[in-house]
Design an enzyme around this catalytic site. Structure first.
Site, PDB file in Angstrom:
ATOM      1  N   CYS A   7    -142.072-144.922   2.217  1.00 32.29           N
ATOM      2  CA  CYS A   7    -143.922-145.242   2.232  1.00 32.29           C
ATOM      3  C   CYS A   7    -143.857-146.993   2.306  1.00 32.29           C
ATOM      4  O   CYS A   7    -144.711-147.633   2.816  1.00 32.29           O
ATOM      5  CB  CYS A   7    -144.403-144.414   2.136  1.00 32.29           C
ATOM      6  SG  CYS A   7    -143.692-144.283  -0.369  1.00 32.29           S
TER       7      CYS A   7
ATOM      8  N   GLY B 165    -147.819-139.498   0.335  1.00 30.28           N
ATOM      9  CA  GLY B 165    -148.095-137.884   1.827  1.00 30.28           C
ATOM     10  C   GLY B 165    -148.421-139.578   2.031  1.00 30.28           C
ATOM     11  O   GLY B 165    -148.435-139.878   2.168  1.00 30.28           O
ATOM     12  N   SER B 166    -148.453-139.106   3.664  1.00 31.58           N
ATOM     13  CA  SER B 166    -149.520-139.504   4.288  1.00 31.58           C
ATOM     14  C   SER B 166    -150.877-139.387   4.057  1.00 31.58           C
ATOM     15  O   SER B 166    -151.442-138.317   3.421  1.00 31.58           O
ATOM     16  CB  SER B 166    -149.290-138.488   5.939  1.00 31.58           C
ATOM     17  OG  SER B 166    -150.146-137.231   5.788  1.00 31.58           O
TER      18      SER B 166
ATOM     19  N   PHE C  18    -140.821-134.770   1.814  1.00 33.39           N
ATOM     20  CA  PHE C  18    -139.927-134.761   1.458  1.00 33.39           C
ATOM     21  C   PHE C  18    -139.388-136.079   1.639  1.00 33.39           C
ATOM     22  O   PHE C  18    -137.804-135.927   1.570  1.00 33.39           O
ATOM     23  CB  PHE C  18    -140.391-134.660   3.473  1.00 33.39           C
ATOM     24  CG  PHE C  18    -139.924-135.511   4.026  1.00 33.39           C
ATOM     25  CD1 PHE C  18    -139.390-136.338   4.409  1.00 33.39           C
ATOM     26  CD2 PHE C  18    -141.161-135.956   4.282  1.00 33.39           C
ATOM     27  CE1 PHE C  18    -139.252-137.697   4.954  1.00 33.39           C
ATOM     28  CE2 PHE C  18    -141.170-137.067   5.567  1.00 33.39           C
ATOM     29  CZ  PHE C  18    -140.096-137.121   5.695  1.00 33.39           C
ATOM     30  N   ASN C  19    -139.753-136.986   1.348  1.00 33.51           N
ATOM     31  CA  ASN C  19    -138.710-138.096   1.834  1.00 33.51           C
ATOM     32  C   ASN C  19    -138.235-138.547   0.536  1.00 33.51           C
ATOM     33  O   ASN C  19    -136.373-138.719   0.701  1.00 33.51           O
ATOM     34  CB  ASN C  19    -138.916-139.814   2.167  1.00 33.51           C
ATOM     35  CG  ASN C  19    -140.480-140.162   2.060  1.00 33.51           C
ATOM     36  OD1 ASN C  19    -140.668-139.031   0.640  1.00 33.51           O
ATOM     37  ND2 ASN C  19    -140.693-141.442   1.897  1.00 33.51           N
TER      38      ASN C  19
ATOM     39  N   GLU D 225    -151.133-141.409  -3.511  1.00 35.87           N
ATOM     40  CA  GLU D 225    -149.700-142.171  -3.115  1.00 35.87           C
ATOM     41  C   GLU D 225    -149.479-142.310  -1.721  1.00 35.87           C
ATOM     42  O   GLU D 225    -148.953-141.590  -0.882  1.00 35.87           O
ATOM     43  CB  GLU D 225    -148.561-142.572  -3.567  1.00 35.87           C
ATOM     44  CG  GLU D 225    -148.267-142.336  -5.348  1.00 35.87           C
ATOM     45  CD  GLU D 225    -149.025-143.849  -5.337  1.00 35.87           C
ATOM     46  OE1 GLU D 225    -148.133-144.772  -4.923  1.00 35.87           O
ATOM     47  OE2 GLU D 225    -149.365-144.648  -6.400  1.00 35.87           O
TER      48      GLU D 225
ATOM     49  N   GLU E 189    -148.408-146.042  11.168  1.00 36.30           N
ATOM     50  CA  GLU E 189    -146.989-146.528  10.464  1.00 36.30           C
ATOM     51  C   GLU E 189    -146.105-145.743  11.281  1.00 36.30           C
ATOM     52  O   GLU E 189    -145.845-144.273  11.402  1.00 36.30           O
ATOM     53  CB  GLU E 189    -147.171-145.374   9.005  1.00 36.30           C
ATOM     54  CG  GLU E 189    -146.023-145.687   8.484  1.00 36.30           C
ATOM     55  CD  GLU E 189    -145.903-144.942   7.332  1.00 36.30           C
ATOM     56  OE1 GLU E 189    -145.206-145.173   6.027  1.00 36.30           O
ATOM     57  OE2 GLU E 189    -147.005-144.423   7.047  1.00 36.30           O
TER      58      GLU E 189
END
Length: 373
Positions: free
Chosen positions: A160, A104-105, A30-31, A126, A250
């Site tokens: 990230c 993502g996470s 989303f970022n 990633e 994080e």
């Protein structure tokens, strides 16, 4: 390609072909919903792979735009788009894709990797993590505070590669904090909620999560929030320790823990005991300390006397290591990562290399000597 000189003299050649893996699933975050969907897709398409794009369900406007534009410019067999949430991703992951690219996470990255393992599908992941930043006693503080204030608070900290926490030498810690506060105020004003340059959190849930990391007794700047408005003010926590809530994961938000230190060796030892980060940064004029940090700490990529900008340069392969991901892309690295490297030995059609039985009476060592040199 170079091959042993003995084989070359016999008329053999070494050739490398790059071929597409095949159908590639790209799952975006989303970022950076445009950039982090298109960059992997470009790498995949450049290598000849058809692509299925899955935008984040938390950015529905971007997803709708892609749904409109992709069919206008691409044949469906070249690029397709699938929207939706968890159920759609789960169905996609059941399919036998030839390659999967996920941003993502780490938690979702593990789900993707488990699904890929069912089909032995290669992946690029990633992910993220706590990105360390070190500011030593020799650093130019005016440079350091501006880079850190921007690098940490841009996109409200929701990228990230943002500095996750800062180790600052105790001898300059107070000066560093004072300058960092001034830098944040210069960028976003006395009330960042009014700044057109300060973003909101992606959801109320994430705003509440980030707020839970704020310890009022350690707030030396910021600390205000409005969860319903998805607003968390740029906040500095000092002095932080590894027992603090903000240091357990994080943060992915505009809350920055700052830890004082006395000995760089202890800092390095501590960071090495933590999961490997996607990025790391050091501000210093001491080349010995810079080299020691870079050679001792494993991380995906980073900067010296700068933050974040390494991820904008196509000639620098980008990616994580360990818990922060696997695989590198950008530019040629992306083409190589999304290509199967097919190595070929082209033989001489008119000359037999006799390595066959029966071996009695044959000088096999002499026949095999063509592989030397």
């Amino acid at each position: 390609m170079p091959i042993p000189s003995g084989l070359e003299s016999e008329g053999y050649r070494g050739v490398i072909h790059k071929e597409p893996y095949g159908s590639t699933l790209v799952i975006g975050p989303f970022n950076a919903p445009v950039l982090l969907l298109l960059d992997p897709a470009i790498a995949a398409l450049a290598a000849g792979n058809p692509v299925v794009l899955k935008p984040a369900n938390t950015t529905p406007t971007v997803a709708a735009l892609f749904q409109k534009l992709i069919p206008e410019y691409f044949a469906p067999e070249a690029v397709a788009i699938v929207t939706g949430g968890r159920s759609e991703i789960a169905e996609l992951l059941e399919l036998p894709f030839d390659f999967i690219f996920f941003t993502g996470s780490a938690a979702v990255g593990k789900v993707v990797m488990r699904a890929a393992a069912e089909h032995l599908t290669p992946v690029i992941l990633e992910l993220g993590g706590q990105n360390p930043t070190v500011v030593d006693a020799s650093a130019n503080l005016d440079v350091a505070v501006d880079q850190i204030a921007w690098g940490h608070n841009a996109i409200s900290g929701q990228w990230c590669i943002a500095p996750g926490y800062v180790y600052v030498h105790r001898s300059i810690a107070d000066d560093f904090i004072a300058r960092l506060k001034r830098s944040i105020t210069a960028m976003y004003g006395e009330d960042p909620s009014l700044s057109p340059d300060f973003a909101r959190m992606i959801s109320e849930h994430d705003a509440g999560r980030v707020v839970s990391y704020i310890q009022p007794e350690k707030v030396v700047h910021g600390g205000r929030f409005d969860v319903q408005a998805r607003y968390v003010e740029p906040t500095i926590l000092y002095p932080s320790t590894w027992d603090d809530p903000a240091m357990q994961q994080e943060i992915f938000g505009p809350v920055l823990p700052v830890l004082p230190y006395d000995d760089l060796s202890e800092v390095i030892d501590t960071i090495k005991r933590k999961p490997k980060a996607l990025a790391a940064y050091i501000f210093s004029k001491n080349q010995v300390d810079i080299d020691r940090f870079l050679k001792s700490v494993s991380f995906g990529g980073g900067c010296v006397n700068q933050t974040n900008l390494h991820c904008w340069i196509d000639s620098l392969p980008f990616g994580g290591v360990g818990m922060s991901g696997m695989g590198k892309y950008y530019g040629k690295a992306g083409f190589d990562a999304l290509s199967n490297t097919k190595s070929l030995l082209i033989g001489n059609p008119d000359k037999l290399l006799d390595v066959f039985p029966p071996y009695a009476g044959k000088d096999i060592a002499r026949n095999l000597s063509v592989f030397a040199g």
